[in-house]
Design an enzyme around this catalytic site. Structure first.
Site, short mmCIF file in Angstrom:
data_model
loop_
_atom_site.label_atom_id
_atom_site.label_comp_id
_atom_site.label_asym_id
_atom_site.label_seq_id
_atom_site.Cartn_x
_atom_site.Cartn_y
_atom_site.Cartn_z
N LYS A 77 42.91 43.86 36.74
CA LYS A 77 42.96 43.00 35.55
C LYS A 77 42.20 41.69 35.76
CE LYS A 77 47.50 43.17 35.43
NZ LYS A 77 47.67 44.04 36.61
N THR A 78 42.41 41.06 36.92
CA THR A 78 41.66 39.82 37.20
C THR A 78 40.17 40.12 37.27
OG1 THR A 78 43.55 39.15 38.54
CG2 THR A 78 41.54 37.86 38.79
N ASP A 122 47.22 35.16 33.70
CA ASP A 122 47.91 36.25 34.38
C ASP A 122 49.41 36.13 34.10
OD1 ASP A 122 48.08 38.48 35.91
OD2 ASP A 122 47.70 37.50 37.83
N THR A 171 52.19 42.99 33.29
CA THR A 171 52.50 44.29 33.88
C THR A 171 53.06 45.22 32.81
OG1 THR A 171 54.52 43.19 34.58
CG2 THR A 171 52.87 43.59 36.26
N ARG A 230 43.68 47.81 44.99
CA ARG A 230 44.01 46.74 45.96
C ARG A 230 44.57 47.34 47.25
NH1 ARG A 230 47.02 42.75 43.27
NH2 ARG A 230 45.10 41.55 43.14
P1 ADP Z 1 45.03 42.74 39.28
O1 ADP Z 1 44.50 41.47 38.67
O2 ADP Z 1 45.26 43.82 38.27
O3 ADP Z 1 46.22 42.52 40.15
P2 ADP Z 1 42.52 42.68 40.74
O4 ADP Z 1 41.54 42.58 39.64
O5 ADP Z 1 42.80 41.42 41.50
O6 ADP Z 1 43.88 43.32 40.24
O7 ADP Z 1 41.99 43.81 41.73
C1 ADP Z 1 42.46 43.94 43.05
C2 ADP Z 1 41.36 44.39 43.98
O8 ADP Z 1 41.02 45.73 43.67
C3 ADP Z 1 40.07 43.57 43.86
O9 ADP Z 1 39.61 43.25 45.15
C4 ADP Z 1 39.05 44.49 43.26
O10 ADP Z 1 37.87 44.40 43.99
C5 ADP Z 1 39.63 45.86 43.44
N1 ADP Z 1 39.42 46.65 42.23
C6 ADP Z 1 40.26 46.69 41.16
N2 ADP Z 1 39.80 47.52 40.22
C7 ADP Z 1 38.63 48.01 40.68
C8 ADP Z 1 37.67 48.93 40.14
N3 ADP Z 1 37.85 49.51 38.96
N4 ADP Z 1 36.59 49.20 40.87
C9 ADP Z 1 36.42 48.64 42.10
N5 ADP Z 1 37.30 47.77 42.66
C10 ADP Z 1 38.39 47.45 41.97
#
Ligand code: ADP
Length: 357
Positions: A77-78, A122, A171, A230
């Site tokens: 999401k981030t 977030d 979430t 992650r």
């Molecule tokens: P969230 O905000 O949903 O908790 P993040 O955007 O911080 O998740 O993603 C967590 C990690 O996973 C990041 O380091 C990102 O590089 C990796 N990641 C997430 N989604 C993908 C994707 N679709 N392709 C490649 N890497 C991803």
């Protein structure tokens, strides 16, 4: 982390297969984040829809609609919010619901936004009520009322805001009050990733980290990553360490399996806590049904840890069911731990009604 003296749910959430970001993740994730939609792996529907939303906004020369992203932690999401900013050539501000406790905190952020800026919020469901109400107006009319003074003498001073794009992450979209949900022009639900997608994530990260990995190694790590990029990236880093210390650096299936055995992450991604819960359920209670409190005492954990940290994944994997009579192991749980269900189960008791075994 030492399991023996950390039993609270928060500490448990920091485990190797926890989906929340730990300190090390935060340090390396910046380098691993895909920079544009083309690099973002999987989530085809979300990508396709978002691509249209962003292209259309660009063609109109307008700021993109507000976007709501829902899904479990670690699914990207981030990353997507940063991609939205990059695709719109806009700056991004990152904050979270819990960081905004007073409407004034939000007013300060909103009033300092530049035109077209992306505001990533977030855990938007954890904002305080007054801040949430301020956000409604900001999203809809690009305006906030700043309250000056207290009591009967307080006055509201309207403040115009530049157009901006709010990207909210949660979430569970169901936790958001409908008036807030309705103000998003585009809502996307992020799903857990399939093994093939996780393998691509792992190969991509290995390339960026300069780690050698063969397809069998990537598949082994993917299978243990609980559908979450992650976790895949984190396991990759631990396996890399092992491969460097114990082998020649190349990650193969054997190396990945041996490394993750050291960290007690099993072939399906269950860790020590998950297996402890499952083992207690099978070995001490014959597969259940057993009450949550009893199960928690048996594994020496808090109720909340079992319920909130271990069970969601066990339920998702179809290993455990929450029934009105208590927790029950599924036939898959017996198979996964290599145990045979007691005879009475296959010859007919409550389990049979539940699973038709
Ligand atoms: P969230 O905000 O949903 O908790 P993040 O955007 O911080 O998740 O993603 C967590 C990690 O996973 C990041 O380091 C990102 O590089 C990796 N990641 C997430 N989604 C993908 C994707 N679709 N392709 C490649 N890497 C991803």
């Amino acid at each position: 982390m030492n399991w023996d003296d950390t039993t609270d749910a928060e500490a448990a959430a920091e485990r190797l297969v926890g989906a929340a970001a730990d300190g090390e993740d935060q340090a390396v994730e910046a380098a691993l984040r895909p920079k544009d939609l083309g690099e973002f792996i999987g989530q085809e529907k979300v990508r396709e829809q978002l691509d249209l939303v962003l292209r259309a906004a660009r063609a109109r020369g307008a700021t993109a609609d507000h976007v709501l992203l829902s899904g479990a932690p670690g699914l990207g999401k981030t990353t997507l919010s940063m991609i939205i900013a990059a695709e719109m050539a806009a700056p991004i501000r990152i904050t979270s619901g819990p960081a905004i406790q007073h409407a004034g905190d939000l007013a300060a952020i909103l009033s300092s936004l530049q035109e077209g800026e992306v505001l990533f919020l977030d855990e938007i469901h954890r904002m305080s009520r007054p801040a949430e109400e301020m956000l409604y107006m900001a999203m809809e009319d690009f305006r906030v009322d700043v309250i000056v003074g207290k009591g009967p003498g307080a006055t509201a001073i309207p403040l115009e805001l530049p157009p901006f794009t709010l990207v909210g992450a949660t979430t569970r979209a169901g936790l958001l009050p409908p008036p807030l949900r309705d103000r998003f022009g585009f809502t996307a639900h992020m799903e857990f990733y399939g093994p093939a997608e996780l393998e691509r994530v792992i190969h991509r990260s290995a390339g960026l980290l300069d780690v050698e990995i063969d397809p069998t190694g990537a598949a082994e790590i993917a299978g243990r990553s609980r559908g979450t990029p992650r976790i895949a990236n984190r396991l990759l880093r631990r396996v890399r360490d092992y491969a460097q210390v114990k082998a020649d650096g190349l990650i193969t299936q054997e190396i990945a399996a041996a490394a993750l055995a050291v960290y007690e992450v099993d072939a399906r991604g269950l860790d020590r806590l998950d297996r402890g819960v499952l083992e207690a359920l099978l070995k001490l209670f014959g597969g259940g049904p057993v009450g949550l409190s009893t199960l928690a005492v048996a594994v020496g954990e808090e109720r909340e840890t079992v319920e909130e940290v271990a069970e969601p994944f066990l339920v998702r994997e179809g290993l455990l069911a929450r029934t009105p009579r208590g927790r029950v192991a599924t036939p898959a749980a017996w198979a996964h731990l290599g145990l045979t269900p007691p005879r009475s189960q296959s010859s007919g008791n409550g389990q049979q009604d539940l699973f038709g075994a």
